[in-house]
Design a protein around this motif. Structure first.
Motif, short mmCIF file in Angstrom:
data_model
loop_
_atom_site.label_atom_id
_atom_site.label_comp_id
_atom_site.label_asym_id
_atom_site.label_seq_id
_atom_site.Cartn_x
_atom_site.Cartn_y
_atom_site.Cartn_z
N TYR A 495 59.59 33.25 92.33
CA TYR A 495 58.32 33.81 92.81
C TYR A 495 57.85 34.95 91.91
O TYR A 495 56.66 35.10 91.63
CB TYR A 495 58.51 34.29 94.25
N GLU A 498 56.51 33.27 88.90
CA GLU A 498 55.25 32.60 89.22
C GLU A 498 54.10 33.62 89.26
O GLU A 498 53.04 33.41 88.66
CB GLU A 498 55.38 31.90 90.58
N PHE A 533 43.70 34.00 92.76
CA PHE A 533 42.92 33.47 93.89
C PHE A 533 43.30 32.02 94.17
O PHE A 533 43.45 31.61 95.32
CB PHE A 533 41.41 33.53 93.60
N SER A 534 43.45 31.23 93.10
CA SER A 534 43.69 29.80 93.31
C SER A 534 45.05 29.56 93.96
O SER A 534 45.29 28.50 94.52
CB SER A 534 43.57 29.04 92.00
N TYR A 535 45.93 30.57 93.91
CA TYR A 535 47.21 30.50 94.62
C TYR A 535 47.15 31.25 95.96
O TYR A 535 48.16 31.39 96.63
CB TYR A 535 48.34 31.09 93.76
N GLY A 536 45.99 31.76 96.31
CA GLY A 536 45.88 32.52 97.56
C GLY A 536 46.44 33.93 97.43
O GLY A 536 46.93 34.49 98.41
N LEU A 537 46.37 34.49 96.22
CA LEU A 537 46.88 35.84 96.00
C LEU A 537 45.79 36.69 95.35
O LEU A 537 44.81 36.17 94.83
CB LEU A 537 48.12 35.77 95.08
N GLU A 538 45.98 38.00 95.35
CA GLU A 538 44.98 38.88 94.77
C GLU A 538 45.56 40.26 94.52
O GLU A 538 46.66 40.57 94.97
CB GLU A 538 43.78 39.00 95.72
N TYR A 581 50.94 42.75 93.57
CA TYR A 581 51.82 43.69 94.25
C TYR A 581 52.34 43.08 95.54
O TYR A 581 51.57 42.76 96.43
CB TYR A 581 51.08 45.01 94.52
#
Lengths: 703, 703
Positions: A495, A498, A533-538, A581
């Motif tokens: 992770y 990634e 964003f495309s992984y649902g993260l920011e 983060y």
């Protein structure tokens, strides 16, 4: 980044976060019930009987009493004021504040960088006191405030804004005082508007009331002011003033008032060290069509400065006068009264209300300072200087990373000792002048605290089982640096790799952008955020900031920009620093300085040229953190090109400095990643399988 | 698009383009010397002796004389006015204007959609007259204006703005009149500010002076108003009003004034056809916490409308009153005077100065209308309706494209006949209500004219040697459509294919975006423009616009948006329409409607969901125009997925409608593009070569 700037610059906004009026309370907000603390705890407990106040808190009872006496009656103004606002800033709305200007920290005891204090006066010696600050400083505030203070936890529910609280405390009528030298035009106007409905008057107190009770206030900085030669600035101050006058003519301005410290320093090719980290000195400037006056502590006008500015002349386009720092307001008043001066240009964003209020509306030109734009577009000498500074800075950084690989497994490195060692390595480089901001050296969960800065209490070991984030920079005579790399000295989790790769992909996407002249930062953000964003993260901070030529580490343009200074201008420098983060676990940030330059395009629509980013920071990314199968071919090609550029640029400098071990380390860590490792298209493995099957079948047949 | 909106909406801005004051001239701008024309020319020549005026021009001498009489003395106001501004718009600041409201076209003769006229009055029957318009209408203006008029060519050098010209003509002092019902708040304030320095007063003339001289002015539209059922709207007007009241409570508004025609139509679930292309009717509405009044031509209140609105009640939350259209201003005055109404919400962007000026500042809430936001987020019934309308629309469009492939080589198709045939095909689809805007059917160089609309003079054949662009849409009871495809019916050049592919890559990039809730359009533009930029190419119009549910074809949000209605909201519909225009050669635009929906992401940062675009327009892209080796794998996958979706969605509808030939055409034109054709990565061909080599070697060995 360091990212601190984003929050710092938002202070004005946070100030006005909506919330419900708070009920009265003693020390803490009543709707946040607190567990009773035993004596010896590090945080205050104002609800205990007796109240518990740790030794780290400042006793402010007497200070507040004296301050309220000043509010009740003073030789500086008639009548009394019912509340007094104490902002954190200085008269130049600076990001870094000298100790002498830390009035809010002095009066409250709370030393965090962001926060505003308000003290009320009930007319009989009593009243309330409150500090508004953001979540970075909640813990610290409870350690440093005594029970005279209400802590207003900005961002939490039901916490009132300053103006809401003032209205609820004062009812209608009365006067709220503030030092007009410490608030921006925008802040003043917003406060005034919010208080108008309650018929409370905002009153610019013509003398700072905190200074009256600050017995041991530090004196003015004695740090010298020194000229910066043409070999660093690339343009004489005479030419800069002439450029400024050209812009003034375009705007029909007869006078320009400069109040930002870095703008004054840039214009006159002078530097100093009156505030931490920024090589500036306390000064103002006024330029008219035929005069230019520099307002500063005249004790600092050394022979060097005198000769640099060729003082002693009386007239002429290139004749500068110096005047005492504290005569600025009088000078602005004189301009306002001068009938030959029709229009006075004041910077809308960076001028205090004190200066603004001296200029009648009919004479105002409220616009971005022309110096802000000029300063952001670096000339060829500044460009080369910044690149050179980044080469030497990369030497120190590579040395540090190599050292960490050895030292971390030994278990002796901490966040603080690491940062200290890096500072030491930087200080050995030519033209080093100091750090450009406090290093963010963060191990494991501390890396997820975006505005982290290690302290004795939080200092963690850098270990082989944690992600380590190092965001630091130096001031060099030829340029300012600011770089972040994130590493793992053991075995990163899938992770972690990634998310690191998503952040890296964002940085690469940003570098691959081609855009138009004049493009504002806001349009260029999405590319860097898209992989996350495309992984649902920011990530929640800005993407990057401009940076000075041996000046402030934060200046325009910003990627959030919608007006003022565009990113789309050749010679602009801006950091590209996406991050990720994971709260309580780890933080990733990859910050690489970029220069905006002409792109090499196949066509030129209507004869136009387009722009792109060139990397200026040249420090390798850590191979073990990268999941290569997530990169597309363009991204991989960029990464290999970047590492080739690092080898070819930093390698020779390492050899020149005789650092052969670092050279070997660099060669090892900038090997091209082979295309055969890419599996993202799926085509290659399939083909390989076919290849093997055929070979096997073939060998069976041929036997 | 059609792209017209972008320029139309910019009219306010163009109005204020800076320029130098113009010297006086007769008919044409003096610095653009004109070739002398012979009588019989289609354009006027005001410098010839005698002046040459074509028969297409309107004789305005008498009209101007009568208008100036009205300016000199009128029963509607005291004193005289020295200049009168005649804007192109209506009292609702609509995009499409009814004939009755085309006052600028009437007074000047110039019938183009954009342009403002100004007539001065020297007090003795004389004066000047000028029309400001943009380059689309320069030719038309010279055909339609007589020599009473100066043509102000906006965008050309040295052309003054209206206010600059007014100051140069009037000197200081005097009054400039304008109908306050025809200008936005912003335009009024900008004009007023610009004229203040010259001490010229801007005067809201309480009666339209052009109407006084317009003897044969068309009467009010008699088109019926009709209810739109729940099966189309998905929400009753009662529920919508209740939602609006909730927003009013949040903003502390006691009343809301709605002036935009589509907002009123949406709120009451009513439609009409008082202006071209937009299914709206002339109306206003005022909603308070306990009343709702619809202002319209009371003749249009049929039994259907009466029963739909359940008229006849006197009180209650769901009780609507109707009132005469022209009593709106009086009603606003009454609200302003009503002491129980503390705050009145008026839409900052879409309200005229006439309405605005009736509300005292202390009562104003100037903000985006809550209906604007609500309307843009479609409910599930509206979503399905829009999708269904696009399925039937795609049937007509596919039928048209198939027909063109046959008919174009025959040489009988023109821009106009093609567009007419497409309209005919659309009209056969269920619930068809008309076109949603004038079709842009453009062959060859006409395609490069972004705001092109074929006319008898410009009509070109659609040929096998030209690129053909068709941008058109329909109004259906369940939704509005707007789609553009670009095709070649012969052999496109490599450059045409290259630029087509760049435009397609831009569209695909946009569809591949994943973004945050609340994201404004401005952040999402670069992805679609990036492929062109990287080749040194660009297009000059907006990337796309929101679109109504059987309402206006242009509504918020826009990709240029920085505030107001965000793109990042589930259920928002927006066109994605990148383009490329090679002046004098060809134009490419690919416009595909998208719905914003939740993205399927691997993670959910802090429990958040992210958004992406789902294609709603389902019409194939032309294979021969695509250079597949320019697409990366993600783009190719998207394209194949899209074409699969077209087959699977439009195919069954074609079968249902018994259009087997079109079904076959669709199947042929939506075949998946095979990955083996991709050569961009280089990996596949290399692998294939290996494969062949091994196979050959193997076969040699095995023999």
């Amino acid at each position: 980044m360091h990212s601190a700037v984003i929050l710092l610059l938002c202070t004005g906004a946070i100030f006005f976060v909506r919330g419900e009026p708070v009920s009265e309370g003693d020390g803490v907000h009543p709707r946040s019930p607190r567990v009773k603390r035993a004596p010896g705890d590090t945080e205050r407990d104002c609800t205990a009987t007796p109240q518990y106040i740790p030794t780290t808190a400042k006793d402010t009872t007497d200070l507040l009493r004296r301050l309220r006496e000043g509010m009740q009656s003073s030789s500086h103004f008639a009548g009394s004021i019912q509340a007094y606002i104490i902002p954190a800033g200085d008269a130049h709305l600076s990001e870094y504040i000298s100790e002498r200007d830390q009035r809010r920290a002095f009066i409250s005891g709370m030393s965090g960088s962001a926060g505003t204090a308000v003290v009320t006066n009930d007319g009989s010696g009593g009243g309330k006191a409150a500090v508004w600050t953001d979540s970075r400083y909640f813990l610290q505030a409870d350690q440093q405030l005594d029970c005279n203070w209400i802590l207003m936890r900005q961002g939490e529910e039901d916490v009132p804004t300053i103006e809401e609280w003032l209205v609820s405390e004062l009812g209608t009528g009365g006067r709220v005082g503030v030092d007009p030298q410490l608030v921006s035009i925008k802040l003043w106007e917003a406060l005034e508007e919010a208080l108008t409905d309650a018929r409370i008057r905002l009153f610019g107190v013509p003398h700072n009331l905190v200074d009256d009770v600050w017995d041991d206030r530090p004196g003015p900085s004695q740090a010298p002011v020194f000229p910066l030669g043409l070999e660093y600035t690339g343009k004489s101050w005479e030419d800069k003033i002439s450029d400024v006058r050209e812009k003034m003519t375009e705007e029909n301005a007869d006078a320009l008032v400069l109040t930002k410290l870095d703008e004054v320093a840039w214009l006159f090719n002078l530097r100093g060290s009156d505030v931490p980290f920024n090589p500036v000195f306390f000064a103002y400037a006024i330029v008219t069509t035929d005069t230019a006056v520099l307002y500063l502590d005249t004790n600092k006008v050394t022979d060097d400065v005198t000769s640099h500015l060729r003082l002693g002349c009386t007239t002429g386009a290139s004749c500068v006068q110096v005047a005492a720092y504290d005569t600025l307001l009088t000078a602005v008043e004189a301009l306002a009264a001068d009938s030959t001066i029709r229009k006075i240009w004041i910077s809308s964003a960076s001028t205090t209300y004190a200066v603004f209020s001296k200029v009648p509306e009919s004479k105002q030109i409220l616009d971005a300072s022309p110096v802000m734009k000029m300063k952001s577009k670096k000339n060829s000498v500044e460009q080369q200087g910044l690149k050179n500074a980044h080469i030497r800075d990369a030497v120190a950084k590579c040395e540090y990373l190599m050292w960490l690989e050895d030292a971390v497994p030994g278990g002796s490195v901490t966040e603080i000792s690491g940062a200290d060692y890096l500072q030491q390595l930087r200080s050995r480089q030519r033209d080093y002048m100091g750090l450009s901001f406090p290093s963010i050296s963060a191990s494991g969960p501390n890396g997820a605290v975006v505005h982290y800065r290690p302290s004795a209490e939080t200092n963690r070991a850098v270990t082989t089982s944690d992600v380590y984030l190092i965001d630091s920079g130096g001031q060099y005579r030829d340029g300012t640096t600011d770089v972040t790399r994130t590493l793992h000295f053991g075995q990163p989790t899938d992770y972690q790799r990634e998310t690191y790769t998503l952040v890296l992909m964002g940085a690469i996407n940003e570098f691959l952008q081609v855009f138009k002249q004049g493009t504002f930062g806001i349009r260029l953000q999405q590319a860097a955020r898209a992989p996350l964003f495309s992984y649902g993260l920011e990530f929640g901070h800005g993407l990057g900031h401009g940076l000075g030529s041996f000046l402030n580490v934060h200046e325009d343009p910003y990627f959030r920009g919608t007006e003022g200074v565009p990113v789309g201008e050749e010679g602009t420098f801006i950091t590209i620093e996406p991050g990720y983060y994971e709260d309580g676990q780890f933080g990733i940030r990859l910050e690489t300085l970029a220069m905006v330059k002409e792109a090499d395009t196949k066509y030129h629509y209507n004869g136009r040229t387009y722009l792109t980013f060139e990397p200026v920071t040249l420090v390798p990314f850590q191979e073990k953190m990268i999941k290569f199968d997530m990169l597309n071919e363009k991204q991989l090609t960029w990464l290999n090109d970047y590492h080739r550029q690092v080898r070819e640029t930093i390698g020779p400098e390492l050899q020149r400095q005789g650092k052969d071990d670092v050279y070997d380390w660099l060669m090892k860590n900038t090997q091209p990643f082979e295309t055969s490792r890419i599996t993202s298209s799926g085509a290659q493995p399939v083909a390989s399988v076919f290849f093997i099957v055929i070979a096997v079948v073939c060998s069976i047949f041929s036997t």
